[in-house]
Scaffold this active site. Sequence first.
Site, PDB file in Angstrom:
ATOM      1  N   GLU A 104      -5.384 -11.525   6.815  1.00 36.08           N
ATOM      2  CA  GLU A 104      -6.087 -10.202   6.161  1.00 36.08           C
ATOM      3  C   GLU A 104      -6.483  -9.599   7.638  1.00 36.08           C
ATOM      4  O   GLU A 104      -6.589 -10.176   8.650  1.00 36.08           O
ATOM      5  CB  GLU A 104      -7.375 -10.788   5.675  1.00 36.08           C
ATOM      6  CG  GLU A 104      -7.444 -10.464   4.085  1.00 36.08           C
ATOM      7  CD  GLU A 104      -7.271  -8.857   3.817  1.00 36.08           C
ATOM      8  OE1 GLU A 104      -6.852  -8.062   4.435  1.00 36.08           O
ATOM      9  OE2 GLU A 104      -7.907  -8.729   2.653  1.00 36.08           O
ATOM     10  N   ASP A 105      -6.685  -8.070   7.418  1.00 36.04           N
ATOM     11  CA  ASP A 105      -7.369  -7.541   8.432  1.00 36.04           C
ATOM     12  C   ASP A 105      -8.895  -7.658   8.496  1.00 36.04           C
ATOM     13  O   ASP A 105      -9.571  -7.893   9.710  1.00 36.04           O
ATOM     14  CB  ASP A 105      -7.031  -5.960   8.206  1.00 36.04           C
ATOM     15  CG  ASP A 105      -7.573  -5.420   6.930  1.00 36.04           C
ATOM     16  OD1 ASP A 105      -7.637  -6.036   5.999  1.00 36.04           O
ATOM     17  OD2 ASP A 105      -7.093  -4.262   6.671  1.00 36.04           O
ATOM     18  N   ASP A 108     -14.657  -8.720   3.923  1.00 39.21           N
ATOM     19  CA  ASP A 108     -15.974  -8.027   3.501  1.00 39.21           C
ATOM     20  C   ASP A 108     -16.827  -8.800   2.683  1.00 39.21           C
ATOM     21  O   ASP A 108     -17.581  -9.732   3.069  1.00 39.21           O
ATOM     22  CB  ASP A 108     -15.791  -6.588   3.217  1.00 39.21           C
ATOM     23  CG  ASP A 108     -16.831  -5.356   3.292  1.00 39.21           C
ATOM     24  OD1 ASP A 108     -17.086  -4.874   4.402  1.00 39.21           O
ATOM     25  OD2 ASP A 108     -17.294  -5.147   2.386  1.00 39.21           O
ATOM     26  N   LYS A 136     -16.836  -9.628   8.458  1.00 40.57           N
ATOM     27  CA  LYS A 136     -18.426  -9.127   8.350  1.00 40.57           C
ATOM     28  C   LYS A 136     -19.089 -10.308   7.676  1.00 40.57           C
ATOM     29  O   LYS A 136     -19.431 -10.050   6.193  1.00 40.57           O
ATOM     30  CB  LYS A 136     -18.524  -7.863   7.486  1.00 40.57           C
ATOM     31  CG  LYS A 136     -17.913  -6.487   7.999  1.00 40.57           C
ATOM     32  CD  LYS A 136     -17.799  -5.335   7.299  1.00 40.57           C
ATOM     33  CE  LYS A 136     -17.412  -4.276   8.030  1.00 40.57           C
ATOM     34  NZ  LYS A 136     -17.067  -2.806   6.985  1.00 40.57           N
ATOM     35  N   PHE A 158     -18.371   0.457   9.464  1.00 39.69           N
ATOM     36  CA  PHE A 158     -17.100   0.651   9.136  1.00 39.69           C
ATOM     37  C   PHE A 158     -16.099   0.827  10.425  1.00 39.69           C
ATOM     38  O   PHE A 158     -16.557   1.581  11.062  1.00 39.69           O
ATOM     39  CB  PHE A 158     -16.968   1.979   8.221  1.00 39.69           C
ATOM     40  CG  PHE A 158     -15.575   2.484   7.682  1.00 39.69           C
ATOM     41  CD1 PHE A 158     -15.319   1.461   6.517  1.00 39.69           C
ATOM     42  CD2 PHE A 158     -14.872   3.196   7.905  1.00 39.69           C
ATOM     43  CE1 PHE A 158     -14.148   1.754   5.771  1.00 39.69           C
ATOM     44  CE2 PHE A 158     -13.862   3.339   7.263  1.00 39.69           C
ATOM     45  CZ  PHE A 158     -13.527   2.765   6.370  1.00 39.69           C
ATOM     46  N   ARG A 171      -4.337   3.860  10.491  1.00 40.36           N
ATOM     47  CA  ARG A 171      -3.691   2.584  10.645  1.00 40.36           C
ATOM     48  C   ARG A 171      -3.003   2.425  11.961  1.00 40.36           C
ATOM     49  O   ARG A 171      -2.968   1.371  12.376  1.00 40.36           O
ATOM     50  CB  ARG A 171      -2.856   2.297   9.625  1.00 40.36           C
ATOM     51  CG  ARG A 171      -3.625   2.043   8.189  1.00 40.36           C
ATOM     52  CD  ARG A 171      -2.460   1.463   7.165  1.00 40.36           C
ATOM     53  NE  ARG A 171      -2.964   1.667   5.749  1.00 40.36           N
ATOM     54  CZ  ARG A 171      -3.830   1.067   5.226  1.00 40.36           C
ATOM     55  NH1 ARG A 171      -4.654  -0.042   5.631  1.00 40.36           N
ATOM     56  NH2 ARG A 171      -4.196   1.246   3.589  1.00 40.36           N
TER      57      ARG A 171
HETATM   58  P1  IMP Z   1     -13.377  -7.476   0.294  1.00 40.44           P
HETATM   59  O1  IMP Z   1     -12.568  -7.880  -0.825  1.00 40.44           O
HETATM   60  O2  IMP Z   1     -14.772  -6.876  -0.307  1.00 40.44           O
HETATM   61  O3  IMP Z   1     -13.497  -8.665   1.388  1.00 40.44           O
HETATM   62  O4  IMP Z   1     -12.861  -6.245   1.135  1.00 40.44           O
HETATM   63  C1  IMP Z   1     -11.542  -6.392   2.017  1.00 40.44           C
HETATM   64  C2  IMP Z   1     -10.942  -5.098   1.872  1.00 40.44           C
HETATM   65  O5  IMP Z   1     -11.733  -3.936   2.270  1.00 40.44           O
HETATM   66  C3  IMP Z   1     -10.172  -4.995   3.513  1.00 40.44           C
HETATM   67  O6  IMP Z   1      -9.031  -5.642   3.128  1.00 40.44           O
HETATM   68  C4  IMP Z   1     -10.239  -3.774   3.579  1.00 40.44           C
HETATM   69  O7  IMP Z   1      -8.898  -3.141   3.053  1.00 40.44           O
HETATM   70  C5  IMP Z   1     -11.651  -3.022   3.310  1.00 40.44           C
HETATM   71  N1  IMP Z   1     -12.461  -3.005   4.110  1.00 40.44           N
HETATM   72  C6  IMP Z   1     -13.566  -3.536   4.371  1.00 40.44           C
HETATM   73  N2  IMP Z   1     -14.312  -3.105   5.460  1.00 40.44           N
HETATM   74  C7  IMP Z   1     -13.635  -2.195   5.971  1.00 40.44           C
HETATM   75  C8  IMP Z   1     -13.689  -1.385   7.167  1.00 40.44           C
HETATM   76  O8  IMP Z   1     -14.690  -1.385   7.868  1.00 40.44           O
HETATM   77  N3  IMP Z   1     -12.719  -0.385   7.421  1.00 40.44           N
HETATM   78  C9  IMP Z   1     -11.547  -0.491   6.564  1.00 40.44           C
HETATM   79  N4  IMP Z   1     -11.280  -1.038   5.755  1.00 40.44           N
HETATM   80  C10 IMP Z   1     -12.251  -1.981   5.326  1.00 40.44           C
HETATM   81 MG    MG Z   2      -6.972  -5.143   3.360  1.00 38.36          MG
END
Ligand code: IMP
Ligand code: MG
Length: 181
Positions: A104-105, A108, A136, A158, A171
Amino acid sequence: MRCIDEQGYHFEEWLTPAEIAGDVKQVADRIRADYRDKEPLFVVVLNGAFVFASDLMRAIGDDIRCEVTFIRVSSYFGMATTGRLEFIVPLQQVVDQRDVIIVEDIVDSGLTIHQLKAHMRGLGASSVKVASMLFKPSKLEYPDAKPDYVGREISEEFVIGYGLDFDGFCRNLDAIYKVKK
Ligand code: IMP
Ligand code: MG
């Protein structure tokens, strides 16, 4: 320090390409040590993780035999506590009895990873671990989504670049930029 203006927001460089490379190497070293006698299947979560995955796989190098495949998902919240996963690009590879490493990148809330892990286990994966460039911790809502391998922890800001987007853009930036309030 390099800056980017995107859609009225000001971003400042937070991790340089060299710092990112150091983080990636540290993750790669740990994976290489942990999977020396295994044949992991990397499942890269599109779109954001493609840059990290590309560097990570080459940093791991030829010490381990491995495969890579891709998945693209979208998470939607239904009622407050439930989420469902829509597969935009479904898994093309058999994960039964495989040691899966989801790439994953950024993690969150953890919803995406929480659901993907359950999905992989349901398909019979022997093990499921997560490698994420960024994490995070203060935003994590699903404890089982805490990544096993993290490039760097970040507070709630962010960020963009190195695969991470702002409404689909940015990106391609070679550094990671933080929004400036
Ligand atoms: P989660 O399912 O809430 O953990 O969300 C993860 C996804 O939210 C990541 O794969 C990103 O696509 C997006 N995301 C969360 N924080 C950021 C950020 O700071 N910048 C860009 N994308 C983010
Ligand atoms: Mg993502």
